[in-house]
Design an enzyme around this catalytic site. Structure first.
Site, PDB file in Angstrom:
ATOM      1  N   ASP A  82       0.853  -1.187   0.000  1.00 48.51           N
ATOM      2  CA  ASP A  82       0.000   0.000   0.000  1.00 48.51           C
ATOM      3  C   ASP A  82       0.885   1.231   0.000  1.00 48.51           C
ATOM      4  O   ASP A  82       1.962   1.239   0.597  1.00 48.51           O
ATOM      5  CB  ASP A  82      -0.986  -0.002   1.171  1.00 48.51           C
ATOM      6  CG  ASP A  82      -0.310  -0.073   2.525  1.00 48.51           C
ATOM      7  OD1 ASP A  82      -0.112   0.986   3.144  1.00 48.51           O
ATOM      8  OD2 ASP A  82       0.001  -1.192   2.972  1.00 48.51           O
ATOM      9  N   GLU A 170      -7.318   4.561  12.853  1.00 46.15           N
ATOM     10  CA  GLU A 170      -6.202   4.255  13.750  1.00 46.15           C
ATOM     11  C   GLU A 170      -6.204   5.114  15.003  1.00 46.15           C
ATOM     12  O   GLU A 170      -5.633   4.730  16.020  1.00 46.15           O
ATOM     13  CB  GLU A 170      -4.878   4.465  13.010  1.00 46.15           C
ATOM     14  CG  GLU A 170      -4.745   3.679  11.710  1.00 46.15           C
ATOM     15  CD  GLU A 170      -3.485   4.052  10.953  1.00 46.15           C
ATOM     16  OE1 GLU A 170      -2.430   4.227  11.595  1.00 46.15           O
ATOM     17  OE2 GLU A 170      -3.560   4.194   9.711  1.00 46.15           O
TER      18      GLU A 170
END
Length: 274
Positions: A82, A170
């Site tokens: 990613d 996150e």
């Protein structure tokens, strides 16, 4: 006085003997642990010492050896990466494999919060079309969830063959409760699913996933990050596992996250948008 001296010397010799046996036993146990570890990580250790360049940092060699070990443990799973603006300008023509494992998929960061597109999204999204690709949104907990969803929808135009959209969460909220955060996450997920006609994937670190997401968002699939050196196996309830942030790939100037899909390349194709 001489007699007393001899009497004192005797227990000292016994104590020294007992200490020596204990020390030898401890050394033996440590040696067994080191030997067992060396046997277990034999391939990774050999790979570590295969680096010929003296300029390769030790921490980089350790990271690449772990990536190699994980790939050895999962020979049939699909590997991918990613990327975001932090990887710099990528030469996508040169991107092909990582540690000799073909790259099957690429996730590209598209948006952040309710007001920003990743600076390299357009270039990365176009360049990654040679792979199975997916786009993700970095969620900011204290910003309006529907505005964040609209920003992502405006930016990302999925086509047949692309992976489902991803919500990256996150951070913990600073201006609201976890209950309100989860309401916001669900609003984002619902809005994005309604637009694209496919259920999004949730990304987070393992602890965040287990503490806050696993139960209440069990209807979704998960992409989980765990970089622990001793974590060697993909968990059965993870769709993707991000196991390193230190991958080295030709064509990418900075280190990159490395991932495994919990299935074969053929299964990965079934996951894409039709």
């Amino acid at each position: 006085m001489a007699t007393r001296a001899r009497k004192k010397a005797s227990p000292k010799r016994k104590t020294a003997t007992r200490f020596s046996w204990g020390k030898l036993l401890l050394i033996g146990l440590i040696s067994l642990v080191i030997l067992a570890t060396a046997v277990h990580y034999k391939n990774a250790i050999l790979y570590y010492f295969s680096f010929k360049s003296r300029h390769t940092l030790k921490e980089d060699k350790v990271a690449q050896a772990r990536i190699y070990q994980i790939f050895q443990n999962h020979p049939n799973l699909s590997a991918g990466i990613d990327v975001s603006e932090y990887q710099g300008e990528i030469d996508w023509e040169a991107v092909d494999s990582i540690e000799s494992r073909p790259i099957r998929f690429v996730f590209v960061r598209a948006t952040c919060g309710n007001d920003r597109e990743d600076n390299r999204f357009d270039a990365n999204w176009k360049g990654a079309k040679k792979f199975i690709r997916g786009a993700y949104h970095y969620y900011r907990p204290d910003e309006n969830s529907l505005e964040q969803a609209r920003r992502f929808i405006k930016t990302v135009h999925l086509k047949d063959g692309d992976l489902p959209p991803v919500l990256d969460i996150e951070q913990l909220p600073s201006n609201q409760s976890m209950t309100r955060l989860k309401v916001g996450l669900k609003k984002w997920l619902d809005a994005v699913e309604k637009h694209y006609g496919v259920k999004p994937i949730l990304y987070s670190g393992q602890k965040y996933y287990e503490d806050f997401l696993k139960e209440e968002f069990s209807a979704y699939t998960f992409w989980v990050a765990n970089y622990n050196f001793f974590a060697e196996e993909m968990q059965s309830d993870w769709l993707f596992w991000q196991f390193s942030e230190k991958g080295l790939v030709n064509g990418i100037p900075e280190k990159v996250d490395v991932n495994l899909y919990n299935g074969t390349p053929k299964m990965l194709g079934y996951l894409t948008k039709n």
